[in-house]
Design an enzyme around this catalytic site. Structure first.
Site, PDB file in Angstrom:
ATOM      1  CB  THR A   5     -33.825  21.569-113.519  1.00  0.00           C
ATOM      2  OG1 THR A   5     -35.714  21.239-113.531  1.00  0.00           O
ATOM      3  CG2 THR A   5     -33.580  22.740-114.925  1.00  0.00           C
ATOM      4  CE  LYS A  38     -38.147  17.516-115.169  1.00  0.00           C
ATOM      5  NZ  LYS A  38     -37.325  18.593-114.594  1.00  0.00           N
ATOM      6  N   GLY A  50     -34.543   8.724-110.129  1.00  0.00           N
ATOM      7  CA  GLY A  50     -34.791  10.513-110.524  1.00  0.00           C
ATOM      8  C   GLY A  50     -33.687  10.641-111.902  1.00  0.00           C
ATOM      9  CB  SER A 129     -29.270  23.365-113.183  1.00  0.00           C
ATOM     10  OG  SER A 129     -31.305  22.967-113.158  1.00  0.00           O
TER      11      SER A 129
END
Length: 176
Positions: A5, A38, A50, A129
């Protein structure tokens, strides 16, 4: 499909920080991991990377970026442009669904599969997101506080985690 995300990064004159949440979501309704990492340091701990998007695709692209970074002797702008060009033109790579933020003390860049390499004007970038929520929070904090980049990215990601169902508050922060 797995959703990896939210990533946010802030760069000032002498420091850069990047934060990522830990949530990986399967489909629209199942969280399958809360502690995914991430973001990471690469190239002798001098570059932050990232990623957001499909997990396997993101790993593939981060490996390709590392190869380009080695070939360009650590020049992240050159490596990013070469990766974006390769990503866009390669039949297999162009099907990959992911975005990346790369940063060092000299530059902060967003790399997309459409061939874009974007250097934000204000030293703030976010993807994923929850990226737009984190971006808005980071910009507001940067403009209206004296917080350091690592504090800004952590707080911005906390805000995103309160709004975006694909973002959690298990936050990892890396700095250079």
């Amino acid at each position: 499909m797995f959703k990896a995300t939210t990533i946010v990064a802030v760069k000032n004159e002498n420091k850069v920080a990047m934060a990522g949440d830990g949530q990986v979501t399967f489909g629209e309704s199942a969280i399958i991991k809360n502690t995914a990492k991430k973001i990471r340091k690469i190239y002798n701990d001098s570059v932050l990377i990232g990623f957001a998007g499909s997990v396997a695709d993101a790993f593939t692209l981060s490996e390709k970026f590392e190869e380009k970074l080695e070939q360009s002797n650590g020049n992240i702008k050159k490596a990013a442009i070469e990766l974006a060009s390769h990503w866009r033109s390669d039949k297999i790579l162009r099907r990959l669904e992911a975005l990346m933020i790369v940063a060092n003390k000299d530059a902060l860049l967003i790399i997309s599969g459409n061939g874009e390499v974007i250097e934000p004007d204000d030293g703030v970038a976010a993807i994923g997101s929850g990226g737009m929520y984190a971006l808005a929070a980071a910009r507001a904090l940067r403009r209206n506080t004296n917080l350091q980049p690592e504090e800004i990215v952590k707080e911005a990601l906390k805000v995103a985690s309160e709004i975006c169902v694909y973002t959690n508050d298990n936050i990892v922060v890396e700095t250079l």
